[in-house]
Write a protein that holds these residues in place. Structure first.
Motif, PDB file in Angstrom:
ATOM      1  N   UNK A 143      32.498 -27.392 -62.513  1.00 24.14           N
ATOM      2  CA  UNK A 143      31.417 -28.381 -62.526  1.00 24.14           C
ATOM      3  C   UNK A 143      31.133 -28.912 -61.122  1.00 24.14           C
ATOM      4  N   UNK A 144      32.177 -29.128 -60.343  1.00 26.24           N
ATOM      5  CA  UNK A 144      31.985 -29.654 -58.982  1.00 26.24           C
ATOM      6  C   UNK A 144      31.308 -28.628 -58.082  1.00 26.24           C
ATOM      7  N   UNK A 145      31.682 -27.368 -58.215  1.00 23.35           N
ATOM      8  CA  UNK A 145      31.018 -26.326 -57.421  1.00 23.35           C
ATOM      9  C   UNK A 145      29.537 -26.271 -57.758  1.00 23.35           C
ATOM     10  N   UNK A 146      29.198 -26.452 -59.041  1.00 22.97           N
ATOM     11  CA  UNK A 146      27.799 -26.398 -59.471  1.00 22.97           C
ATOM     12  C   UNK A 146      27.025 -27.661 -59.140  1.00 22.97           C
ATOM     13  N   UNK A 147      27.700 -28.695 -58.580  1.00 23.77           N
ATOM     14  CA  UNK A 147      27.026 -29.969 -58.329  1.00 23.77           C
ATOM     15  C   UNK A 147      26.082 -29.935 -57.142  1.00 23.77           C
ATOM     16  N   UNK A 148      26.123 -28.868 -56.343  1.00 23.42           N
ATOM     17  CA  UNK A 148      25.185 -28.756 -55.233  1.00 23.42           C
ATOM     18  C   UNK A 148      23.783 -28.425 -55.706  1.00 23.42           C
ATOM     19  N   UNK A 149      22.805 -28.749 -54.885  1.00 17.75           N
ATOM     20  CA  UNK A 149      21.421 -28.421 -55.199  1.00 17.75           C
ATOM     21  C   UNK A 149      21.140 -26.981 -54.802  1.00 17.75           C
ATOM     22  N   UNK A 150      20.472 -26.274 -55.692  1.00 22.21           N
ATOM     23  CA  UNK A 150      20.100 -24.910 -55.353  1.00 22.21           C
ATOM     24  C   UNK A 150      20.821 -23.886 -56.212  1.00 22.21           C
ATOM     25  N   UNK A 151      20.239 -22.703 -56.250  1.00 24.78           N
ATOM     26  CA  UNK A 151      20.741 -21.643 -57.106  1.00 24.78           C
ATOM     27  C   UNK A 151      22.075 -21.077 -56.658  1.00 24.78           C
ATOM     28  N   UNK A 152      22.384 -21.146 -55.362  1.00 25.18           N
ATOM     29  CA  UNK A 152      23.622 -20.545 -54.885  1.00 25.18           C
ATOM     30  C   UNK A 152      24.841 -21.256 -55.467  1.00 25.18           C
ATOM     31  N   UNK A 153      24.766 -22.580 -55.572  1.00 25.55           N
ATOM     32  CA  UNK A 153      25.875 -23.338 -56.147  1.00 25.55           C
ATOM     33  C   UNK A 153      26.074 -22.969 -57.609  1.00 25.55           C
ATOM     34  N   UNK A 158      29.159 -20.065 -61.739  1.00 25.29           N
ATOM     35  CA  UNK A 158      29.210 -19.119 -62.855  1.00 25.29           C
ATOM     36  C   UNK A 158      30.230 -18.013 -62.576  1.00 25.29           C
ATOM     37  N   UNK A 159      30.225 -17.492 -61.375  1.00 26.36           N
ATOM     38  CA  UNK A 159      31.192 -16.449 -61.014  1.00 26.36           C
ATOM     39  C   UNK A 159      32.610 -16.996 -61.070  1.00 26.36           C
ATOM     40  N   UNK A 160      32.787 -18.203 -60.569  1.00 23.53           N
ATOM     41  CA  UNK A 160      34.087 -18.878 -60.611  1.00 23.53           C
ATOM     42  C   UNK A 160      34.537 -19.052 -62.057  1.00 23.53           C
ATOM     43  N   UNK A 161      33.615 -19.458 -62.934  1.00 25.24           N
ATOM     44  CA  UNK A 161      33.914 -19.659 -64.354  1.00 25.24           C
ATOM     45  C   UNK A 161      34.366 -18.359 -65.010  1.00 25.24           C
ATOM     46  N   UNK A 162      33.620 -17.281 -64.779  1.00 26.02           N
ATOM     47  CA  UNK A 162      33.934 -16.011 -65.435  1.00 26.02           C
ATOM     48  C   UNK A 162      35.290 -15.471 -64.989  1.00 26.02           C
ATOM     49  N   UNK A 163      35.509 -15.450 -63.681  1.00 28.15           N
ATOM     50  CA  UNK A 163      36.778 -14.921 -63.169  1.00 28.15           C
ATOM     51  C   UNK A 163      37.930 -15.858 -63.522  1.00 28.15           C
ATOM     52  N   UNK A 164      37.685 -17.174 -63.403  1.00 26.09           N
ATOM     53  CA  UNK A 164      38.724 -18.144 -63.731  1.00 26.09           C
ATOM     54  C   UNK A 164      39.134 -18.091 -65.185  1.00 26.09           C
ATOM     55  N   UNK A 165      38.185 -17.832 -66.071  1.00 24.72           N
ATOM     56  CA  UNK A 165      38.491 -17.727 -67.491  1.00 24.72           C
ATOM     57  C   UNK A 165      39.394 -16.535 -67.777  1.00 24.72           C
ATOM     58  N   UNK A 227      36.198 -14.603 -56.662  1.00 29.06           N
ATOM     59  CA  UNK A 227      35.525 -15.870 -56.953  1.00 29.06           C
ATOM     60  C   UNK A 227      35.534 -16.814 -55.758  1.00 29.06           C
ATOM     61  N   UNK A 228      36.550 -16.679 -54.907  1.00 33.59           N
ATOM     62  CA  UNK A 228      36.802 -17.712 -53.910  1.00 33.59           C
ATOM     63  C   UNK A 228      35.741 -17.820 -52.812  1.00 33.59           C
ATOM     64  N   UNK A 229      35.331 -16.727 -52.157  1.00 29.44           N
ATOM     65  CA  UNK A 229      34.349 -16.883 -51.080  1.00 29.44           C
ATOM     66  C   UNK A 229      33.050 -17.549 -51.537  1.00 29.44           C
ATOM     67  N   UNK A 230      32.527 -17.145 -52.701  1.00 30.23           N
ATOM     68  CA  UNK A 230      31.285 -17.747 -53.176  1.00 30.23           C
ATOM     69  C   UNK A 230      31.482 -19.197 -53.593  1.00 30.23           C
ATOM     70  N   UNK A 231      32.618 -19.484 -54.239  1.00 30.35           N
ATOM     71  CA  UNK A 231      32.873 -20.861 -54.677  1.00 30.35           C
ATOM     72  C   UNK A 231      32.989 -21.792 -53.477  1.00 30.35           C
ATOM     73  N   UNK A 301      32.378 -18.912 -45.469  1.00 29.07           N
ATOM     74  CA  UNK A 301      32.891 -17.673 -46.050  1.00 29.07           C
ATOM     75  C   UNK A 301      34.082 -17.153 -45.230  1.00 29.07           C
ATOM     76  N   UNK A 302      34.021 -17.297 -43.933  1.00 31.02           N
ATOM     77  CA  UNK A 302      35.139 -16.891 -43.099  1.00 31.02           C
ATOM     78  C   UNK A 302      36.386 -17.702 -43.450  1.00 31.02           C
ATOM     79  N   UNK A 303      36.210 -19.012 -43.620  1.00 29.99           N
ATOM     80  CA  UNK A 303      37.336 -19.871 -43.981  1.00 29.99           C
ATOM     81  C   UNK A 303      37.879 -19.512 -45.361  1.00 29.99           C
ATOM     82  N   UNK A 304      36.996 -19.103 -46.259  1.00 25.95           N
ATOM     83  CA  UNK A 304      37.436 -18.701 -47.604  1.00 25.95           C
ATOM     84  C   UNK A 304      38.320 -17.462 -47.546  1.00 25.95           C
ATOM     85  N   UNK A 305      37.894 -16.456 -46.808  1.00 22.91           N
ATOM     86  CA  UNK A 305      38.713 -15.249 -46.684  1.00 22.91           C
ATOM     87  C   UNK A 305      40.004 -15.537 -45.918  1.00 22.91           C
TER      88      UNK A 305
END
Length: 507
Positions: A143-153, A158-165, A227-231, A301-305
């Motif tokens: 929910x917090x990841x999706x709290x940003x404005x815009x489609x990327x969040x 969604x990707x985080x949800x699917x992989x996390x599940x 999931x991590x880089x996009x999240x 994304x660099x920090x995520x990897x």
């Protein structure tokens, strides 16, 4: 003192409810309530940590039912470190988010639920309860990841949800196999019953594999890291900082507990393949995480990897499973939370003040945002492992542990990780301090490119928009840089303090 244990979880949950109710009366009124709840939790965590580092852990059975039938909370030196870390980082990010945002009551309510879930994962002595808190943590993080404005969040969530599940489902299946084999869910009792069942039992081996696979997803071990880089990149900056600092950190701590508290080092000795899986996961994550970090053009994304690589060190320490390596793992978890959280917050501050979110956009940053450049530089060098920063001490202990265990391939990769980390951080430091800022025409072109390529929401808008930089934001990133050094200076003393707890864990 034992009665403080349930308050560690109850306080953020109560704060979340109060924030939600306050939002019914007045929107954007949740920040002071969230801060009060975090301060109260930090005070309780500090008080209970003083006792937890003693000869015996603090234990509390919920509802008065005797373990192993009741739900038990257990706080020793390891879990006390986690709850104090969670409370400190939560409070620091709140100080940053006061202006940086998001600032809605729903955000603060969900944020406190995430704090409660992470705390519960850290102190529970019941494996099914760990799954419950794992799910609370996951749902709040989505929910917090999706709290940003815009489609990327939204797409990142969604990707985080699917992989996390998938990861949570594997973990739950592992619990089911363990329960079928032993008939218990209490972690201490489960450890004893697994030994009776036999470490080479198919049920026991299947349970271990499923539990570890589920937590590998949550830790973001390569190749189940997708999931991590996009999240991290798609979330608001304050959210990126908190989840990067703690979600995978607590999952790595849970992995340590499952492998060493539940299955124990005897299981690893009886199943060499299990240890091999951990070592391979560690080595591949360290190397490929670093390689992927080098190829990125966007800072977040660099920090995520980079996190994929850094958590490989912790997985390697768990595989080695001796006092030196596990001491290093705990120091590295604490240091990574402070350093990586600080780096994400600094990235947000720089974006607010300059609009830059790409590596090339950091050219001449020292002239445009001196505080941002200085803090990023300090934290980057700390991540590399330059003494006396905490990043050096954690890697040192893990490397010593690998040498003591004669795990030579892992030892070589751990030592090489310093060069690998340097490879993706030094290019940013070089751009910030040894290159001139882009010319106005180039700056406009860069801003347009960034807006087209990366529409990430913070509390105020898209990447290319400038936003206010508050005193709280500056104070938070400066505190992270100072802590990275101070923790390094005190890390060896902390390691000595932690040794009795680790020795009990390995006994």
């Amino acid at each position: 003192m034992n009665d403080l244990a349930p308050l560690l979880v109850a306080l953020p949950i109560f704060g979340s409810i109060m924030v939600f109710l306050a939002g019914l009366v007045r929107s954007e009124s949740g920040w002071p309530i969230a801060v009060l709840a975090s301060l109260a939790q930090l005070g309780a965590a500090g008080m209970i940590a003083i006792r937890a580092f003693g000869e015996q852990p603090v234990q509390y059975v919920v509802g008065g039912f005797t373990a192993p039938y009741g739900i038990e909370l257990v706080i020793d030196g390891l879990s006390a470190t986690m709850v104090v870390l969670i409370a400190v980082v939560a409070l620091g990010v709140l100080g940053y988010a006061r202006v940086a945002g998001p600032r809605s009551n729903s955000f603060y309510a969900t944020y406190l639920l995430l704090v409660a879930g992470l705390t519960g994962m850290s102190i529970t002595g019941d494996i099914f309860n760990m799954y419950v808190f794992l799910e609370i943590t996951g749902l709040a993080a989505y929910a917090l990841v999706a709290s940003g404005r815009g489609g990327r969040s939204a797409l990142a969530a969604l990707k985080y949800l699917l992989v996390g599940t998938v990861g949570a489902s594997l973990f739950l299946l592992g619990i089911g196999y363990a329960y079928v084999a032993t008939g218990t869910l209490n972690m201490a009792d489960l450890s004893q019953q697994l030994a009776v069942e036999g470490y080479t039992s198919t049920l026991v081996q299947a349970s271990f594999g499923l539990l570890v696979a589920g937590l590998f997803v949550k830790v973001a071990v390569f190749p189940v890291h997708t999931w991590q880089p996009e999240a991290y990149a798609g979330a608001p900056d304050s959210v990126s900082a908190y989840i990067s600092a703690l979600v995978s950190t607590v999952a790595a701590y849970a992995l340590m507990r499952i492998v060493l508290s539940v299955f124990t080092v005897d299981f690893l000795a009886a199943n060499s393949f299990a240890r091999t899986v951990l070592v391979v996961g560690a080595v591949v994550s360290i190397i490929l995480g670093s390689v992927l970090a080098v190829t990125q053009t966007e800072i977040k994304r660099m920090l995520a990897y980079s996190s994929v690589s850094q958590f490989g060190l912790v997985v390697g320490a768990i595989a080695v499973a001796n006092v030196s390596a596990l001491t290093g793992a705990m120091i590295h978890l604490v240091g990574h939370a402070i350093m990586k959280g600080g780096l994400f917050l600094t990235t947000g501050l720089v974006a607010n003040s300059t609009g830059d979110r790409t590596i090339d956009g950091y050219e001449g940053l020292a002239e445009r945002s001196s505080i941002g450049a200085a803090v990023f530089g300090v934290l980057a060098l700390a991540m590399v492992g330059v003494p006396p920063a905490v990043g050096f001490v954690g890697k040192w202990y893990i490397a010593v542990g690998a040498v003591e265990a004669e795990a030579w391939p892992l030892a070589v990769v751990i030592l090489a990780s310093t060069l690998l980390t340097l490879a993706y951080f030094i290019r940013i430091v070089e751009r910030m301090y040894f290159r001139e800022p882009a010319k106005p025409s180039e700056a406009v072109e860069t801003a347009e490119t960034e807006m087209a390529a990366s529409v990430v929401a913070d509390g105020h808008g898209t990447d290319a928009e400038l936003a206010p930089v508050s005193t709280g934001m500056r104070a938070t990133i400066l505190a992270a840089a100072v802590l990275a050094i101070v923790l390094g200076l005190g890390a060896f003393e902390y390691g000595q303090l932690l040794e009795p707890t680790i020795e009990r864990l390995l006994a």
